[in-house]
Design an enzyme around this catalytic site. Structure first.
Site, PDB file in Angstrom:
ATOM      1  N   GLU A  63      37.237  35.624  45.328  1.00 53.67           N
ATOM      2  CA  GLU A  63      38.184  36.157  44.542  1.00 53.67           C
ATOM      3  C   GLU A  63      39.150  37.082  45.196  1.00 53.67           C
ATOM      4  O   GLU A  63      38.665  38.129  46.028  1.00 53.67           O
ATOM      5  CB  GLU A  63      37.660  37.342  43.482  1.00 53.67           C
ATOM      6  CG  GLU A  63      38.676  37.642  42.501  1.00 53.67           C
ATOM      7  CD  GLU A  63      38.256  39.036  41.940  1.00 53.67           C
ATOM      8  OE1 GLU A  63      39.243  39.663  41.894  1.00 53.67           O
ATOM      9  OE2 GLU A  63      37.229  39.203  41.317  1.00 53.67           O
ATOM     10  N   CYS A  94      41.605  44.576  40.859  1.00 53.44           N
ATOM     11  CA  CYS A  94      41.911  43.161  41.042  1.00 53.44           C
ATOM     12  C   CYS A  94      42.890  42.745  40.136  1.00 53.44           C
ATOM     13  O   CYS A  94      43.546  41.832  40.247  1.00 53.44           O
ATOM     14  CB  CYS A  94      40.544  42.438  41.171  1.00 53.44           C
ATOM     15  SG  CYS A  94      39.233  43.013  42.217  1.00 53.44           S
TER      16      CYS A  94
END
Length: 459
Positions: free
Chosen positions: A229, A263
Protein backbone atom coordinates in the site's frame (compact mmCIF):
# COMPACT_ATOMS: atom_id res chain seq x y z
CA UNK A 1 26.42 0.45 12.93
CA UNK A 2 24.68 3.62 14.06
CA UNK A 3 21.63 3.85 16.34
CA UNK A 4 18.30 4.72 14.72
CA UNK A 5 16.91 7.90 16.25
CA UNK A 6 13.31 8.95 16.67
CA UNK A 7 13.08 12.76 16.50
CA UNK A 8 9.87 14.02 18.10
CA UNK A 9 7.99 16.61 16.03
CA UNK A 10 6.66 18.11 19.25
CA UNK A 11 9.96 19.66 20.29
CA UNK A 12 12.55 18.49 17.75
CA UNK A 13 14.41 16.45 20.35
CA UNK A 14 15.51 12.81 20.28
CA UNK A 15 12.62 10.95 21.91
CA UNK A 16 14.07 7.44 21.56
CA UNK A 17 16.91 5.61 19.87
CA UNK A 18 17.57 1.95 19.26
CA UNK A 19 20.41 -0.04 17.75
CA UNK A 20 19.36 -2.02 14.67
CA UNK A 21 19.97 -5.75 14.64
CA UNK A 22 23.11 -6.98 12.98
CA UNK A 23 22.60 -9.11 9.92
CA UNK A 24 23.40 -12.26 11.90
CA UNK A 25 20.98 -11.35 14.68
CA UNK A 26 18.27 -10.63 12.11
CA UNK A 27 18.84 -14.03 10.48
CA UNK A 28 18.55 -15.63 13.91
CA UNK A 29 15.20 -13.90 14.47
CA UNK A 30 13.91 -15.29 11.18
CA UNK A 31 15.18 -18.77 12.08
CA UNK A 32 13.39 -18.60 15.42
CA UNK A 33 10.17 -17.53 13.72
CA UNK A 34 10.40 -20.39 11.22
CA UNK A 35 11.07 -22.89 14.00
CA UNK A 36 8.06 -21.68 16.00
CA UNK A 37 5.59 -21.59 13.11
CA UNK A 38 4.58 -25.24 12.87
CA UNK A 39 3.83 -25.48 16.56
CA UNK A 40 1.80 -22.27 16.49
CA UNK A 41 -0.20 -23.45 13.45
CA UNK A 42 -0.87 -26.77 15.19
CA UNK A 43 -2.74 -25.04 17.99
CA UNK A 44 -6.52 -25.03 17.63
CA UNK A 45 -7.88 -22.06 15.72
CA UNK A 46 -10.02 -21.04 18.69
CA UNK A 47 -6.91 -20.90 20.87
CA UNK A 48 -5.03 -18.70 18.41
CA UNK A 49 -8.01 -16.37 18.15
CA UNK A 50 -8.31 -16.15 21.94
CA UNK A 51 -4.62 -15.30 22.33
CA UNK A 52 -4.75 -12.63 19.64
CA UNK A 53 -7.82 -11.03 21.21
CA UNK A 54 -6.15 -11.20 24.61
CA UNK A 55 -3.14 -9.39 23.16
CA UNK A 56 -5.35 -6.59 21.90
CA UNK A 57 -7.07 -6.45 25.29
CA UNK A 58 -3.67 -6.02 26.95
CA UNK A 59 -2.91 -3.23 24.50
CA UNK A 60 -6.14 -1.50 25.53
CA UNK A 61 -4.93 -1.57 29.12
CA UNK A 62 -1.96 0.56 28.01
CA UNK A 63 -4.18 3.23 26.45
CA UNK A 64 -2.96 6.22 28.47
CA UNK A 65 0.70 5.47 27.76
CA UNK A 66 0.03 4.63 24.11
CA UNK A 67 -1.85 7.89 23.43
CA UNK A 68 0.91 9.95 25.00
CA UNK A 69 3.62 8.10 23.08
CA UNK A 70 1.80 8.57 19.75
CA UNK A 71 1.73 12.32 20.35
CA UNK A 72 5.46 12.42 21.09
CA UNK A 73 6.33 10.17 18.15
CA UNK A 74 4.23 11.57 15.31
CA UNK A 75 2.34 14.57 16.67
CA UNK A 76 -1.32 13.53 16.79
CA UNK A 77 -3.25 15.47 19.48
CA UNK A 78 -4.04 13.43 22.57
CA UNK A 79 -7.66 14.61 22.50
CA UNK A 80 -8.32 12.04 19.74
CA UNK A 81 -7.43 9.17 22.06
CA UNK A 82 -5.32 6.92 19.88
CA UNK A 83 -6.53 4.28 17.44
CA UNK A 84 -8.31 1.87 19.75
CA UNK A 85 -11.75 2.03 18.14
CA UNK A 86 -10.42 0.77 14.83
CA UNK A 87 -7.97 -1.66 16.41
CA UNK A 88 -10.74 -3.30 18.42
CA UNK A 89 -13.32 -3.35 15.60
CA UNK A 90 -10.91 -4.85 13.07
CA UNK A 91 -9.68 -7.47 15.53
CA UNK A 92 -13.23 -8.46 16.41
CA UNK A 93 -14.38 -8.73 12.79
CA UNK A 94 -11.38 -10.71 11.56
CA UNK A 95 -11.78 -13.04 14.54
CA UNK A 96 -15.47 -13.55 13.76
CA UNK A 97 -14.92 -14.54 10.12
CA UNK A 98 -11.78 -16.62 10.66
CA UNK A 99 -13.39 -20.04 11.07
CA UNK A 100 -15.59 -19.74 7.98
CA UNK A 101 -12.88 -18.15 5.85
CA UNK A 102 -10.14 -20.62 6.76
CA UNK A 103 -12.36 -23.72 6.63
CA UNK A 104 -11.73 -26.13 3.73
CA UNK A 105 -14.01 -25.54 0.75
CA UNK A 106 -15.49 -28.95 -0.02
CA UNK A 107 -16.06 -29.80 -3.67
CA UNK A 108 -17.07 -33.46 -3.21
CA UNK A 109 -17.35 -35.79 -0.25
CA UNK A 110 -18.67 -39.13 -1.52
CA UNK A 111 -17.90 -42.84 -1.31
CA UNK A 112 -15.55 -42.38 -4.28
CA UNK A 113 -13.84 -39.02 -3.81
CA UNK A 114 -13.13 -36.35 -1.26
CA UNK A 115 -12.03 -33.17 -3.01
CA UNK A 116 -11.50 -29.86 -1.29
CA UNK A 117 -9.39 -26.71 -1.15
CA UNK A 118 -7.72 -25.86 2.14
CA UNK A 119 -5.84 -22.75 3.14
CA UNK A 120 -2.37 -23.15 4.62
CA UNK A 121 -0.41 -20.44 6.43
CA UNK A 122 2.42 -19.02 4.33
CA UNK A 123 4.93 -19.39 7.18
CA UNK A 124 6.65 -16.22 8.40
CA UNK A 125 4.88 -12.93 7.66
CA UNK A 126 7.01 -9.79 7.59
CA UNK A 127 5.20 -6.52 8.33
CA UNK A 128 6.93 -3.23 7.50
CA UNK A 129 4.60 -0.72 9.11
CA UNK A 130 4.22 3.06 8.63
CA UNK A 131 4.10 5.85 11.18
CA UNK A 132 0.89 7.69 10.25
CA UNK A 133 -1.56 5.19 11.80
CA UNK A 134 1.02 3.03 13.50
CA UNK A 135 -1.30 0.66 15.37
CA UNK A 136 -4.12 0.33 12.84
CA UNK A 137 -1.87 -0.41 9.88
CA UNK A 138 -0.05 -3.10 11.85
CA UNK A 139 -3.23 -4.71 13.14
CA UNK A 140 -4.58 -5.02 9.59
CA UNK A 141 -2.03 -7.76 8.86
CA UNK A 142 -0.87 -8.86 12.32
CA UNK A 143 -4.28 -10.14 13.46
CA UNK A 144 -5.17 -12.29 10.42
CA UNK A 145 -1.58 -13.50 10.06
CA UNK A 146 -1.41 -14.86 13.61
CA UNK A 147 -4.95 -16.23 13.54
CA UNK A 148 -4.19 -18.09 10.30
CA UNK A 149 -1.22 -19.85 11.90
CA UNK A 150 1.71 -17.76 10.71
CA UNK A 151 4.47 -16.34 12.82
CA UNK A 152 5.11 -12.60 12.42
CA UNK A 153 8.16 -10.35 12.38
CA UNK A 154 7.31 -6.66 12.66
CA UNK A 155 9.60 -3.83 11.63
CA UNK A 156 8.03 -0.52 12.46
CA UNK A 157 8.87 2.86 10.97
CA UNK A 158 11.66 4.61 12.85
CA UNK A 159 9.30 7.53 13.50
CA UNK A 160 7.05 5.26 15.58
CA UNK A 161 9.40 2.46 16.62
CA UNK A 162 8.01 2.37 20.18
CA UNK A 163 4.71 1.13 18.71
CA UNK A 164 6.26 -2.21 17.79
CA UNK A 165 7.60 -2.55 21.31
CA UNK A 166 4.19 -1.88 22.85
CA UNK A 167 2.50 -4.39 20.55
CA UNK A 168 5.05 -7.07 21.37
CA UNK A 169 4.77 -6.30 25.09
CA UNK A 170 0.98 -6.63 24.97
CA UNK A 171 0.84 -9.81 22.92
CA UNK A 172 3.57 -11.52 24.93
CA UNK A 173 1.84 -10.60 28.19
CA UNK A 174 -1.31 -12.23 26.80
CA UNK A 175 0.52 -15.48 26.13
CA UNK A 176 1.57 -15.25 22.49
CA UNK A 177 5.04 -16.88 22.44
CA UNK A 178 7.99 -14.52 21.92
CA UNK A 179 9.19 -16.34 18.80
CA UNK A 180 5.68 -16.31 17.29
CA UNK A 181 5.53 -12.50 17.26
CA UNK A 182 8.80 -10.58 17.19
CA UNK A 183 9.34 -6.85 16.99
CA UNK A 184 12.70 -5.94 15.43
CA UNK A 185 14.66 -2.80 14.59
CA UNK A 186 16.33 -3.09 11.20
CA UNK A 187 18.15 -0.79 8.82
CA UNK A 188 17.24 -0.71 5.13
CA UNK A 189 20.17 -2.86 4.02
CA UNK A 190 19.36 -5.69 6.42
CA UNK A 191 15.66 -5.49 5.58
CA UNK A 192 16.38 -5.85 1.87
CA UNK A 193 18.92 -8.64 2.47
CA UNK A 194 16.38 -10.68 4.45
CA UNK A 195 13.78 -10.34 1.70
CA UNK A 196 16.32 -11.22 -0.99
CA UNK A 197 17.25 -14.34 0.99
CA UNK A 198 13.65 -15.61 0.74
CA UNK A 199 13.20 -15.33 4.50
CA UNK A 200 9.45 -14.72 4.43
CA UNK A 201 6.28 -16.29 3.08
CA UNK A 202 4.64 -12.89 2.68
CA UNK A 203 5.80 -9.28 3.00
CA UNK A 204 3.35 -6.50 3.79
CA UNK A 205 4.68 -2.98 3.26
CA UNK A 206 2.88 0.32 3.75
CA UNK A 207 4.80 3.41 2.72
CA UNK A 208 6.03 5.41 -0.23
CA UNK A 209 6.10 4.38 -3.88
CA UNK A 210 9.90 4.49 -3.74
CA UNK A 211 9.81 2.19 -0.72
CA UNK A 212 7.52 -0.22 -2.54
CA UNK A 213 9.87 -0.24 -5.51
CA UNK A 214 12.75 -1.08 -3.17
CA UNK A 215 10.71 -3.98 -1.79
CA UNK A 216 10.03 -5.30 -5.27
CA UNK A 217 13.70 -5.04 -6.21
CA UNK A 218 14.71 -6.89 -3.04
CA UNK A 219 12.16 -9.65 -3.73
CA UNK A 220 13.02 -9.99 -7.43
CA UNK A 221 13.41 -13.63 -8.37
CA UNK A 222 12.37 -14.95 -4.95
CA UNK A 223 8.65 -15.25 -5.85
CA UNK A 224 7.84 -13.86 -2.40
CA UNK A 225 4.27 -12.49 -2.37
CA UNK A 226 4.15 -8.78 -1.60
CA UNK A 227 1.29 -6.66 -0.29
CA UNK A 228 2.03 -3.02 -1.09
CA UNK A 229 0.00 0.00 0.00
CA UNK A 230 1.89 2.96 -1.35
CA UNK A 231 0.98 6.54 -2.26
CA UNK A 232 -2.40 8.16 -2.66
CA UNK A 233 -4.02 11.32 -3.99
CA UNK A 234 -7.61 10.60 -3.11
CA UNK A 235 -10.33 12.74 -4.71
CA UNK A 236 -13.70 13.92 -3.51
CA UNK A 237 -16.45 14.81 -5.99
CA UNK A 238 -19.40 16.92 -4.89
CA UNK A 239 -22.29 16.58 -7.34
CA UNK A 240 -25.07 19.12 -7.76
CA UNK A 241 -27.44 16.99 -5.67
CA UNK A 242 -25.05 16.63 -2.71
CA UNK A 243 -25.81 17.57 0.87
CA UNK A 244 -23.49 20.56 0.98
CA UNK A 245 -22.94 20.85 4.73
CA UNK A 246 -22.27 17.14 5.13
CA UNK A 247 -19.88 17.19 2.19
CA UNK A 248 -17.89 20.11 3.60
CA UNK A 249 -17.67 18.62 7.06
CA UNK A 250 -16.59 15.14 5.96
CA UNK A 251 -14.27 16.11 3.10
CA UNK A 252 -12.47 18.81 5.06
CA UNK A 253 -12.06 16.49 8.01
CA UNK A 254 -10.71 13.91 5.56
CA UNK A 255 -8.25 16.48 4.27
CA UNK A 256 -7.07 17.88 7.61
CA UNK A 257 -7.37 15.15 10.26
CA UNK A 258 -4.02 13.83 11.51
CA UNK A 259 -2.44 16.91 9.88
CA UNK A 260 -3.44 15.42 6.52
CA UNK A 261 -1.22 12.38 7.12
CA UNK A 262 -3.79 9.76 6.18
CA UNK A 263 -3.31 7.07 3.54
CA UNK A 264 -6.84 7.71 2.29
CA UNK A 265 -7.00 11.39 3.19
CA UNK A 266 -8.77 13.74 0.79
CA UNK A 267 -6.12 15.61 -1.23
CA UNK A 268 -8.17 17.12 -4.07
CA UNK A 269 -11.83 18.11 -4.35
CA UNK A 270 -13.97 18.64 -7.45
CA UNK A 271 -17.23 20.54 -6.94
CA UNK A 272 -20.10 21.02 -9.36
CA UNK A 273 -20.24 24.62 -10.51
CA UNK A 274 -23.66 25.17 -8.92
CA UNK A 275 -22.25 24.48 -5.44
CA UNK A 276 -18.66 25.58 -5.90
CA UNK A 277 -18.75 29.06 -4.34
CA UNK A 278 -20.77 27.94 -1.34
CA UNK A 279 -18.56 24.90 -0.82
CA UNK A 280 -15.37 26.96 -0.88
CA UNK A 281 -16.80 29.54 1.52
CA UNK A 282 -17.85 26.86 4.00
CA UNK A 283 -14.59 24.93 3.59
CA UNK A 284 -12.53 28.00 4.44
CA UNK A 285 -14.64 28.67 7.53
CA UNK A 286 -14.24 25.01 8.57
CA UNK A 287 -10.45 25.19 8.33
CA UNK A 288 -10.21 28.53 10.12
CA UNK A 289 -11.89 26.89 13.13
CA UNK A 290 -8.98 24.47 13.57
CA UNK A 291 -6.44 25.04 16.33
CA UNK A 292 -2.82 24.26 15.50
CA UNK A 293 -0.73 23.63 18.58
CA UNK A 294 1.09 21.32 20.93
CA UNK A 295 -0.62 17.91 20.76
CA UNK A 296 -0.80 17.76 24.55
CA UNK A 297 -2.95 20.92 24.71
CA UNK A 298 -6.61 19.97 25.16
CA UNK A 299 -7.82 22.52 22.59
CA UNK A 300 -5.36 21.52 19.81
CA UNK A 301 -7.20 19.92 16.90
CA UNK A 302 -4.15 19.97 14.64
CA UNK A 303 -0.70 18.91 15.78
CA UNK A 304 2.67 19.09 14.07
CA UNK A 305 3.45 16.95 11.08
CA UNK A 306 5.54 13.92 11.95
CA UNK A 307 8.76 15.44 10.68
CA UNK A 308 9.82 18.88 9.51
CA UNK A 309 10.98 17.44 6.18
CA UNK A 310 7.42 16.23 5.52
CA UNK A 311 6.14 19.74 6.22
CA UNK A 312 8.72 21.16 3.80
CA UNK A 313 7.27 19.02 1.00
CA UNK A 314 3.84 20.55 1.60
CA UNK A 315 5.19 24.09 1.88
CA UNK A 316 7.06 23.66 -1.39
CA UNK A 317 3.96 22.34 -3.16
CA UNK A 318 1.90 25.28 -1.92
CA UNK A 319 4.52 27.83 -2.92
CA UNK A 320 4.88 26.31 -6.38
CA UNK A 321 1.11 26.28 -6.90
CA UNK A 322 0.77 29.93 -5.86
CA UNK A 323 3.63 30.88 -8.17
CA UNK A 324 1.72 29.19 -11.02
CA UNK A 325 -1.51 31.08 -10.29
CA UNK A 326 -3.23 29.26 -7.45
CA UNK A 327 -4.86 31.32 -4.70
CA UNK A 328 -4.27 30.44 -1.05
CA UNK A 329 -7.39 31.19 0.99
CA UNK A 330 -5.97 30.70 4.49
CA UNK A 331 -3.72 33.36 6.02
CA UNK A 332 -0.98 31.47 7.92
CA UNK A 333 -0.99 34.30 10.45
CA UNK A 334 -4.26 32.83 11.76
CA UNK A 335 -2.15 29.91 12.99
CA UNK A 336 0.70 31.46 15.01
CA UNK A 337 1.98 28.03 16.03
CA UNK A 338 3.30 27.59 12.47
CA UNK A 339 7.05 27.64 13.15
CA UNK A 340 8.35 26.99 9.66
CA UNK A 341 9.22 23.47 10.78
CA UNK A 342 6.97 20.57 11.71
CA UNK A 343 4.11 22.85 12.81
CA UNK A 344 2.36 23.81 9.58
CA UNK A 345 -0.73 25.97 9.07
CA UNK A 346 -3.50 24.27 7.07
CA UNK A 347 -4.23 25.57 3.59
CA UNK A 348 -7.05 25.61 1.04
CA UNK A 349 -6.12 26.36 -2.57
CA UNK A 350 -8.32 27.43 -5.48
CA UNK A 351 -7.46 28.37 -9.06
CA UNK A 352 -5.57 25.10 -9.16
CA UNK A 353 -5.11 22.71 -12.07
CA UNK A 354 -3.38 19.45 -12.82
CA UNK A 355 -0.17 21.11 -13.98
CA UNK A 356 0.56 21.73 -10.29
CA UNK A 357 2.27 19.15 -8.09
CA UNK A 358 -0.19 19.84 -5.29
CA UNK A 359 -2.92 18.29 -7.46
CA UNK A 360 -0.88 15.40 -8.85
CA UNK A 361 1.74 14.32 -6.32
CA UNK A 362 1.01 13.04 -2.84
CA UNK A 363 1.06 15.89 -0.31
CA UNK A 364 0.36 13.93 2.88
CA UNK A 365 -0.21 17.14 4.76
CA UNK A 366 -2.91 19.68 5.71
CA UNK A 367 -3.53 21.13 2.25
CA UNK A 368 -6.28 20.58 -0.30
CA UNK A 369 -6.96 22.00 -3.73
CA UNK A 370 -10.54 22.63 -4.88
CA UNK A 371 -11.60 22.78 -8.55
CA UNK A 372 -14.90 23.64 -10.22
CA UNK A 373 -16.39 21.08 -12.66
CA UNK A 374 -19.37 21.33 -15.00
CA UNK A 375 -20.56 17.71 -15.01
CA UNK A 376 -19.85 14.06 -14.14
CA UNK A 377 -17.74 13.53 -17.24
CA UNK A 378 -15.31 16.29 -16.30
CA UNK A 379 -15.15 15.07 -12.71
CA UNK A 380 -14.41 11.52 -13.81
CA UNK A 381 -11.68 12.66 -16.16
CA UNK A 382 -9.99 14.64 -13.41
CA UNK A 383 -10.39 11.96 -10.73
CA UNK A 384 -8.74 9.42 -13.04
CA UNK A 385 -5.98 11.83 -14.06
CA UNK A 386 -3.71 10.53 -11.31
CA UNK A 387 -0.98 7.92 -10.93
CA UNK A 388 -2.72 6.73 -7.75
CA UNK A 389 -5.90 4.87 -6.90
CA UNK A 390 -6.78 4.16 -3.26
CA UNK A 391 -10.21 5.70 -2.55
CA UNK A 392 -12.65 8.13 -4.15
CA UNK A 393 -15.45 9.95 -2.32
CA UNK A 394 -18.60 10.72 -4.31
CA UNK A 395 -21.29 13.00 -2.90
CA UNK A 396 -24.79 12.38 -4.19
CA UNK A 397 -28.22 11.34 -2.95
CA UNK A 398 -28.51 8.18 -5.02
CA UNK A 399 -26.88 4.77 -4.55
CA UNK A 400 -27.18 3.86 -8.23
CA UNK A 401 -25.55 7.08 -9.38
CA UNK A 402 -22.64 6.60 -6.98
CA UNK A 403 -22.18 2.99 -8.09
CA UNK A 404 -22.33 3.90 -11.78
CA UNK A 405 -19.74 6.63 -11.35
CA UNK A 406 -17.68 4.37 -9.11
CA UNK A 407 -17.45 1.77 -11.87
CA UNK A 408 -15.62 4.36 -13.95
CA UNK A 409 -13.20 5.58 -11.27
CA UNK A 410 -9.80 3.88 -11.17
CA UNK A 411 -9.62 3.27 -7.44
CA UNK A 412 -9.61 0.60 -4.76
CA UNK A 413 -12.61 1.82 -2.73
CA UNK A 414 -15.60 3.91 -3.75
CA UNK A 415 -17.24 5.91 -0.98
CA UNK A 416 -20.63 7.58 -1.17
CA UNK A 417 -21.15 10.40 1.33
CA UNK A 418 -18.19 9.42 3.49
CA UNK A 419 -14.39 9.43 3.28
CA UNK A 420 -11.21 8.43 5.07
CA UNK A 421 -12.64 5.26 6.60
CA UNK A 422 -11.79 1.55 6.64
CA UNK A 423 -14.59 -0.99 6.91
CA UNK A 424 -13.11 -4.29 8.14
CA UNK A 425 -15.73 -6.23 6.16
CA UNK A 426 -14.50 -4.69 2.90
CA UNK A 427 -11.14 -5.31 1.27
CA UNK A 428 -8.60 -2.52 1.68
CA UNK A 429 -6.86 -2.35 -1.67
CA UNK A 430 -5.61 -0.01 -4.36
CA UNK A 431 -4.54 0.17 -7.98
CA UNK A 432 -1.95 1.93 -10.16
CA UNK A 433 0.96 3.35 -8.13
CA UNK A 434 -0.99 2.88 -4.91
CA UNK A 435 0.17 -0.72 -5.03
CA UNK A 436 -1.26 -4.20 -5.02
CA UNK A 437 -2.81 -6.81 -2.77
CA UNK A 438 -5.48 -6.37 -0.14
CA UNK A 439 -6.01 -6.50 3.61
CA UNK A 440 -9.06 -6.85 5.86
CA UNK A 441 -12.26 -8.72 4.86
CA UNK A 442 -12.05 -12.42 4.02
CA UNK A 443 -9.50 -11.50 1.36
CA UNK A 444 -7.17 -10.36 4.12
CA UNK A 445 -6.91 -13.99 5.20
CA UNK A 446 -6.18 -15.00 1.61
CA UNK A 447 -3.13 -12.70 1.63
CA UNK A 448 -1.54 -14.56 4.54
CA UNK A 449 -2.49 -18.09 3.44
CA UNK A 450 -2.06 -20.14 0.29
CA UNK A 451 -4.55 -22.49 -1.33
CA UNK A 452 -3.79 -26.20 -1.08
CA UNK A 453 -5.87 -28.71 -3.03
CA UNK A 454 -6.75 -32.22 -1.86
CA UNK A 455 -7.86 -34.85 -4.38
CA UNK A 456 -8.51 -38.04 -2.42
CA UNK A 457 -9.76 -41.18 -4.17
CA UNK A 458 -10.99 -44.48 -2.75
CA UNK A 459 -10.04 -47.70 -4.55
Amino acid sequence: MKPIQLISPVDGQVYAERMPLTHEAAKAAVAAAKAAQKGWAARPLAERIALVKAGVAKLNEMKDVVVEEIAWQMGRPTRFGGEFGGVNARTEYMSEIAAATLAPQMVEDSDKFRRYIARDPVGVVFIVAPWNYPYLTTINTLVPALIAGNTVILKHASQTMLVGERLAEAFHAAGVPADVFQNVVLDHATTEALIAARSFGFVNFTGSVAGGQAMERAAAGTFTPLGLELGGKDPGYVRADANLDAAVDTLMDGAMYNAGQCCCGIERIYVHESLYDAFVEKAVAWVKALKLGNPFDADSTLGPMANKRFAKVVRDQIAEAVAKGAKALIDPALFPADDGGAYLAPQVLVNVDHSMRVMMEESFGPVVGIMKVKDDAEALRLMNDSPYGLTASIWTQDYDTAAKLGEQVETGTVFMNRADYLDPALCWTGCKDTGRGGSLSYLGFHSVTRPKSYHLKKV
